[in-house]
Write a protein that holds these residues in place. Structure first.
Motif, PDB file in Angstrom:
ATOM      1  N   THR A  34      50.239  38.047  68.604  1.00 55.84           N
ATOM      2  CA  THR A  34      48.837  37.791  68.958  1.00 55.84           C
ATOM      3  C   THR A  34      48.653  37.539  70.456  1.00 55.84           C
ATOM      4  O   THR A  34      47.514  37.517  70.930  1.00 55.84           O
ATOM      5  N   GLU A  38      48.862  36.462  53.760  1.00 56.83           N
ATOM      6  CA  GLU A  38      49.551  36.360  55.045  1.00 56.83           C
ATOM      7  C   GLU A  38      48.890  37.276  56.058  1.00 56.83           C
ATOM      8  O   GLU A  38      48.589  38.427  55.763  1.00 56.83           O
ATOM      9  N   THR A  39      48.659  36.758  57.239  1.00 56.09           N
ATOM     10  CA  THR A  39      47.980  37.522  58.277  1.00 56.09           C
ATOM     11  C   THR A  39      48.779  37.506  59.570  1.00 56.09           C
ATOM     12  O   THR A  39      49.303  36.471  59.957  1.00 56.09           O
ATOM     13  N   SER A  40      48.854  38.666  60.197  1.00 57.64           N
ATOM     14  CA  SER A  40      49.423  38.758  61.544  1.00 57.64           C
ATOM     15  C   SER A  40      48.320  38.840  62.583  1.00 57.64           C
ATOM     16  O   SER A  40      48.594  38.951  63.776  1.00 57.64           O
ATOM     17  N   ASP A  41      47.068  38.777  62.134  1.00 55.50           N
ATOM     18  CA  ASP A  41      45.919  38.917  63.034  1.00 55.50           C
ATOM     19  C   ASP A  41      44.849  37.896  62.660  1.00 55.50           C
ATOM     20  O   ASP A  41      43.764  38.250  62.208  1.00 55.50           O
ATOM     21  N   PRO A  42      45.146  36.597  62.823  1.00 59.17           N
ATOM     22  CA  PRO A  42      44.185  35.573  62.381  1.00 59.17           C
ATOM     23  C   PRO A  42      42.849  35.634  63.111  1.00 59.17           C
ATOM     24  O   PRO A  42      41.829  35.226  62.549  1.00 59.17           O
ATOM     25  N   ASP A  46      41.058  38.056  60.893  1.00 57.50           N
ATOM     26  CA  ASP A  46      41.026  37.775  59.455  1.00 57.50           C
ATOM     27  C   ASP A  46      40.380  36.442  59.117  1.00 57.50           C
ATOM     28  O   ASP A  46      39.819  36.295  58.026  1.00 57.50           O
ATOM     29  N   CYS A  47      40.471  35.465  59.994  1.00 59.66           N
ATOM     30  CA  CYS A  47      39.854  34.151  59.750  1.00 59.66           C
ATOM     31  C   CYS A  47      38.482  34.137  60.402  1.00 59.66           C
ATOM     32  O   CYS A  47      38.366  34.038  61.630  1.00 59.66           O
ATOM     33  N   SER A  73      47.391  30.675  57.722  1.00 65.39           N
ATOM     34  CA  SER A  73      47.944  31.077  56.434  1.00 65.39           C
ATOM     35  C   SER A  73      49.110  30.159  56.088  1.00 65.39           C
ATOM     36  O   SER A  73      49.593  29.383  56.923  1.00 65.39           O
TER      37      SER A  73
END
Length: 286
Positions: free
Chosen positions: A15, A134-138, A141-142, A204
């Motif tokens: 990120t 599970e997110t690699s791009d909060p 995604d959040c 996450s």
């Protein structure tokens, strides 16, 4: 209006380039203090081609537990950044972390920095709700946030006292990781809709688990000082839950503990209707 951001980073992840590109739309420079100087090759790869200065971070308090040591090192790094940036003609310094975005219509206009009577700008923070995957791009995604100031921030898992930018000048000093002292001029706090910090402390389950595995067994008090108790219940409860899971190998209970922070759509919509949650999408228009 020359503005710089400073941050202290350990174990940079994917990120970082997103965070940099987002803030470099309106600041001229970012100074990154590497908490582990051996990670320089990774930093250089992630920051390539950007107006970034990579500096070795302070190594004070090597024996202190990580959650308290970080604060001491952030303050030492900010103190260095104040002198470093003043020598290079910068007028404003903002200290934020890699799990925070400065967001709002007042931000990119820089109107918050243009009033010569203002010496400190404090941005309130809203806190991201975690997602159930599970997110690699909060940052994308959040999109739902607990609103600061509602229910005495009872639903927050981390801090609620915002972050600050300071007009640089003689006598300016960091006042912990959230503010500054010694500035000339009054303090200005924009409304939570004009400019805000969007904070993504635990987007996450895995991000939460990584943090408390890193923190390990820490004291109930900041810096081991009994006069400075930790008042964030979620932090202390998370420590105990993760340590118990290591002891019993009961990771289902650890996941269940965290999952209580993930709201189902009905509960989330009800909280939105009562003004407790708002939706923000800083990357809605790539």
């Amino acid at each position: 209006m020359p503005i710089a951001i400073t941050t202290t980073v350990l174990h940079p992840g994917p990120t970082l380039p997103t965070w940099l590109d987002y803030h470099l739309r309106w600041v001229q420079h970012v100074v990154i203090y590497m908490d582990d100087p051996d990670e320089r090759p990774l930093f250089e790869r992630l920051c390539e081609g950007k107006p970034i200065t990579l500096l070795e971070g302070s190594q004070v308090e090597p024996n202190m537990t990580p959650e308290s040591r970080l604060i001491r090192r952030q303050v030492a790094n900010m103190r260095h950044a104040i002198a470093y940036l003043m020598e290079r003609g910068y007028r404003w310094l903002l200290h934020i972390d890699l799990d925070e975005l400065l967001y709002g219509p007042l931000v990119e206009s820089l109107a918050w920095a243009e009033n010569p009577e203002v010496g400190l700008v404090t941005f309130i923070n809203h806190e991201a709700l975690p997602v159930g995957f599970e997110t690699s791009d909060p940052f994308r995604d959040c999109v739902y946030f607990w609103v600061n100031g509602v229910d005495r921030n009872a639903n927050f898992t981390a801090y609620g006292n915002g972050k600050s930018a300071v007009r640089l000048g003689p006598g300016v000093e960091p006042r912990g990781p959230h503010s500054f002292s010694g500035h000339a001029g009054r303090t200005f706090t924009p409304s939570g809709e004009e400019a805000m910090i969007l904070h993504y402390p635990y987007p996450s389950y895995n991000s939460w688990l990584r943090k408390f595995n890193h923190y390990s067994r820490f004291s109930d008090h900041w810096f081991g000082d009994r006069q400075a108790p930790k008042i964030m219940d979620f932090m202390l409860q998370s420590r105990d839950v993760v340590q118990m899971a290591h002891k019993t190998d009961d990771w289902a209970s650890a996941r269940a503990f965290f999952s209580r922070r993930v709201l189902d759509p009905k509960s989330r919509d009800e909280a939105i209707s009562h003004g407790k949650i708002r939706q923000y999408t800083p990357f809605a228009n790539p």
